[in-house]
Design a protein around this motif. Structure first.
Motif, PDB file in Angstrom:
ATOM      1  N   TYR A  67       0.897  -1.281   0.004  1.00 61.88           N
ATOM      2  CA  TYR A  67      -0.027   0.131  -0.047  1.00 61.88           C
ATOM      3  C   TYR A  67       1.054   1.262   0.166  1.00 61.88           C
ATOM      4  N   ILE A  73      -1.263  -3.328   3.360  1.00 60.72           N
ATOM      5  CA  ILE A  73      -2.738  -3.670   3.700  1.00 60.72           C
ATOM      6  C   ILE A  73      -2.666  -4.836   4.098  1.00 60.72           C
ATOM      7  N   VAL A  87      -4.086  -1.078   8.039  1.00 55.97           N
ATOM      8  CA  VAL A  87      -3.208  -0.626   7.335  1.00 55.97           C
ATOM      9  C   VAL A  87      -1.911  -0.426   8.152  1.00 55.97           C
ATOM     10  N   THR A 120      -6.204   1.345  11.288  1.00 51.62           N
ATOM     11  CA  THR A 120      -4.795   1.349  11.412  1.00 51.62           C
ATOM     12  C   THR A 120      -4.294   0.468  12.532  1.00 51.62           C
TER      13      THR A 120
END
Length: 286
Positions: A67, A73, A87, A120
């Motif tokens: 990513y 990812i 992420v 995240t």
């Protein structure tokens, strides 16, 4: 985030988890399975809420792909939140703490935050206690991961399936017969996702399945007596009863259950191919 089948194929061919110090097969389950000895009765499981900050969540990496320039990812399978998309910012940088941790088939404790579909990743720590998968067992592990990515919806908790996944990886790592281990996991996966019928009863008559009878399994309804015009795979009643009991000692049961599970999974996948299973079929005829 849609699954990239090409990335899964590359992962099977080229990826392998980093070797870790081996501990006993039960140490991982002790670390990842809540202790019941100290509690008089099991506590009611709290329903996880999207948006809360999560920490120390038992997890496994199912799949990851690049990513932007330095991030990943990560599709992660967790005990209490199911499959989540995260992420991992900066995970591709040479000095990133996450770079060597986000390996498949290694038990992790993960932390994340965020309210969107892609949260995240804040931290991930290696738990240890699992033997690395090698050779055929490694391919089987990627097959399990591809099934989970394609058949488990995001944010749908399946704690029992998570524990079954841990047990299955342990069995593969200890060289238990792969065809039997895979059949048990496939059946557990369909049960946990609510699409596996009771194989001990005929759906059309509600009578018990007879060991010497011949049956087909309707993917939407369950077992019924086989007819001459059926194009679906016919199996013996004994095979269905053995599968329900998880008894695969009979070679006929092993052979018929392989064909039946391939048919049932293909229906649930809606025609989407399984890259890893084709490799396994080519190599091992699983």
């Amino acid at each position: 985030m849609p699954t990239n089948d090409a990335d899964l194929t590359v992962a099977v061919a080229a990826s392998a988890p980093a070797a870790a110090p081996a501990q006993s097969a039960t140490s991982l389950e002790a670390a990842l399975t809540p202790s019941l000895a100290s509690a008089p009765a099991p506590a009611k499981r709290r329903v996880p809420q999207r948006g809360e900050r999560v920490s120390e969540q038992p997890s496994f990496v199912l799949h990851s792909y690049p990513y932007k320039e330095t991030s990943l990812i990560v599709d992660m399978f967790t005990r209490d939140f199911g499959r989540v998309g995260l992420v991992a910012k900066g995970a591709k940088r040479p000095l990133s703490k996450l770079r060597g941790v986000l390996q498949t088939f290694q038990p992790l404790q993960a932390a994340w935050s965020g309210k969107s579909e892609l949260r995240t990743l804040i931290d991930a720590e290696w738990v240890g206690g699992m033997l690395p998968l090698e050779k055929t067992a490694l391919l089987c592990g990627f097959y399990l991961n591809e099934l989970l990515v394609k058949l488990i919806a995001r944010d749908d908790p399946h704690p029992a399936l998570f524990d079954h996944y841990v047990s299955t990886l342990n069995q593969l790592a200890h060289n238990e017969p792969a065809p039997i281990v895979l059949r048990k996991f496939e059946r557990a996966l369909l049960k946990e996702t609510g699409v596996a019928a009771d194989l001990t009863r005929c759906t059309s008559t509600r009578t018990a399945v007879e060991p010497h009878g011949q049956y087909v399994v309707d993917p939407e309804r369950g077992a019924r007596p086989a007819r001459d015009a059926d194009s679906w795979p016919a199996v013996s009643g004994k095979t269905l009863l053995d599968m329900e009991r998880e008894d695969y000692s009979d070679p006929v049961t092993q052979a018929q259950s392989k064909v039946l599970m391939r048919f049932l999974l293909a229906h649930q996948l809606g025609g989407s191919p399984l890259n890893t299973r084709q490799i396994l079929i080519d190599l091992m005829q699983l």
